[in-house]
Design a protein around this motif. Sequence first.
Motif, short mmCIF file in Angstrom:
data_model
loop_
_atom_site.label_atom_id
_atom_site.label_comp_id
_atom_site.label_asym_id
_atom_site.label_seq_id
_atom_site.Cartn_x
_atom_site.Cartn_y
_atom_site.Cartn_z
N PRO A 175 -2.04 -8.08 9.64
CA PRO A 175 -2.51 -8.85 10.14
C PRO A 175 -2.05 -10.08 10.35
O PRO A 175 -2.86 -11.08 9.66
N ALA A 176 -1.16 -10.76 10.91
CA ALA A 176 -0.60 -11.86 10.75
C ALA A 176 -1.14 -12.78 11.93
O ALA A 176 -0.92 -13.48 12.35
N ILE A 177 -1.79 -11.69 12.86
CA ILE A 177 -2.17 -12.71 13.79
C ILE A 177 -2.86 -13.94 14.17
O ILE A 177 -2.32 -14.33 14.74
N LYS A 222 8.47 -1.78 9.50
CA LYS A 222 9.00 -0.52 8.02
C LYS A 222 8.76 -2.08 7.04
O LYS A 222 7.87 -1.57 6.01
N SER A 223 8.91 -2.94 6.83
CA SER A 223 8.97 -4.29 6.03
C SER A 223 8.97 -5.01 6.41
O SER A 223 10.09 -5.56 7.61
N GLY A 224 9.67 -6.44 6.41
CA GLY A 224 10.44 -7.70 6.43
C GLY A 224 9.30 -9.09 6.42
O GLY A 224 8.70 -9.00 5.06
N ASN A 225 9.04 -9.87 7.59
CA ASN A 225 7.93 -11.34 6.85
C ASN A 225 6.91 -11.75 6.30
O ASN A 225 6.35 -10.40 6.23
N VAL A 226 7.38 -12.37 5.20
CA VAL A 226 5.90 -12.60 4.98
C VAL A 226 5.49 -14.13 5.66
O VAL A 226 6.48 -14.64 4.80
N ASP A 233 4.78 -7.40 8.49
CA ASP A 233 5.07 -5.15 8.27
C ASP A 233 4.91 -4.33 6.94
O ASP A 233 6.21 -4.04 6.39
N PRO A 234 4.06 -4.47 6.64
CA PRO A 234 4.26 -3.40 5.49
C PRO A 234 3.97 -2.04 5.53
O PRO A 234 3.83 -1.17 4.23
N SER A 235 4.47 -1.34 6.10
CA SER A 235 4.32 0.09 6.17
C SER A 235 5.30 1.18 5.46
O SER A 235 4.85 2.21 5.41
#
Length: 580
Positions: A175-177, A222-226, A233-235
């Motif tokens: 959703p970071a688009i 997998k995970s990463g930036n907020v 990356d919330p997978s």
Amino acid sequence: MKYLICLAALLWAGMKLTAADNVKEVEIKIIETSDVHGNFFPYNFIERKEWNGSLARVYSYVKEQRKLYGDNCILVDNGDILQGQPTAYYYNFIDTVSTHVVAEIQNFMGYAVGNMGNHDVETGHAVYDRWIKQCKFPVLGANIVDNATGKPYLKPYEIINRDGVKIAILGMITPAIPSWLPEKLWSGLHFEDMQASAAHWVDIIRKKENPDVLIGLFHAGKSGNVLGSVVEDPSMDIAQKVPGFDIVLIGHDHARACTKVADIKGDSVLIIDPASNANVVSDVTLKVKLKNGKVVSKSVDGKLEDMNKYPVSQEFMAHFAPQYKAVNNFVSQKIGTISRTISTKDAYFGSSPFIDLIHKLQLDISGADISLCAPLSFKAEIPEGEIMVSDMFNLYKYENMLYMMTLSGKEIKDYLEMSYFMWTNRMKSPDDHLLWFKEKRREGAEDRASFQNFSFNFDSASGIIYTVDVTKPQGEKITIVSMADGSPFFMDKIYKVALNSYRGNGGGELLTKGSGIPQEKLKERIIFSTDKDLRFYLMNYIEKKGTMDPKALNQWKFVPEKWTVPAAERDYKFLFGDSQ
């Protein structure tokens, strides 16, 4: 004879027992491609040479698996397929009349499901709407919501039935688009939080469809930036916190992964990511045991299958020979000449001809006071001699617009403070690294992962004279001496700044976290934007100029030079294996 009668009786008894129990085991093969980035042919149209990966090899593998599994071989794509190689660009923006090559290839290969990626959105409505319409399979996007209706703009999930097994595939996008792309590219849409959307749709799927198997197809790592309040990356979180998934197919972060985690109910979930450019695919074997049509057990195994072990499909190449020829003709067009070879490899260590050429073009095109840009490719090169269209994809990797924004002198300094903080090690001795490297490289990731942070966020400036003291902490590294023409630079003055739309929309957080401008206020700072992508204007600029003579502008340098010059030589060799 008695032996044959006994054997027949035993076989009949076994068949009767199986029929009575009505037990069968179904084996299904799922193949995922992700982040293909236009790599359809085993040829790099940018560097003009053969290379690895490609959907031409994937097709050989898929055909092999279909011989084994028939219709139980399910091929899916996880987005970022419309951008990268000139093949995609040509059918995005040059030949807009023919069937889009991506739709034609995916239909030919027999994809069952697609998904939207951020670089697919980057092409704009005209491109991705055309592509989706031409695909003979659904392109998913449960969390891409139409503002007018409040409903998903694309199909949220697909149901696939194979041999009595009902499979639901839920597709979502990072959703970071809005932090990266101009709103005109996704006008009329918004992107919902993935975890909340997953919980919502899993509940609907369970109640309405009651599938035997649930698969997540997530264009997110997998995970990463907020980014502000948005999780990019919330997978992994979804796999663990939203119960019900058997498999989560992921992408976006270009990092290979194949692991199992437990969700909050203790059930196992396979998470698998094939990285980029179709060098590997996610290969998942699903075994489901049914009794009287109901699942009694299921197992999931995954592996990353190397596509470079497989031959290029000659059937594929023959079928798409006209498209291959059209793209090759396009990239072979001469647009100018260049007096020397330039490379992004020099850009990490100081002022460089490659980056300073982009700075000069951005300033000339926009009329801004100051330019900001980064090396968008890890080690791109444009050789001396004729400049072809293909070289423009090395000069500028993405389809960004050119923005001109208003920033104060203090905001420019703070922007650069964050950039060089992410870029450089804080040297404590002359033997330290100049650049900030990871202790351990991400497995299967691109070369830029040698850096602690992504090199496409290593912005330098042109139009000002400044130094970067690598012995100092963030906030004290940058000393701006003057404007490039020698006139004073003022912290409280408002300057016109040229930069790409990715950065101008908040990408890399240099404007938000660095300069301290709230995300929602960035739009107010934009005073000019090009209509077409920056590469288009760069091509036109070079065609008009004819001959380019790029030189380092030497408007900035690392200090103290006693330490940084020898450290740069060591780090260049560390990164590239040779000397400057």
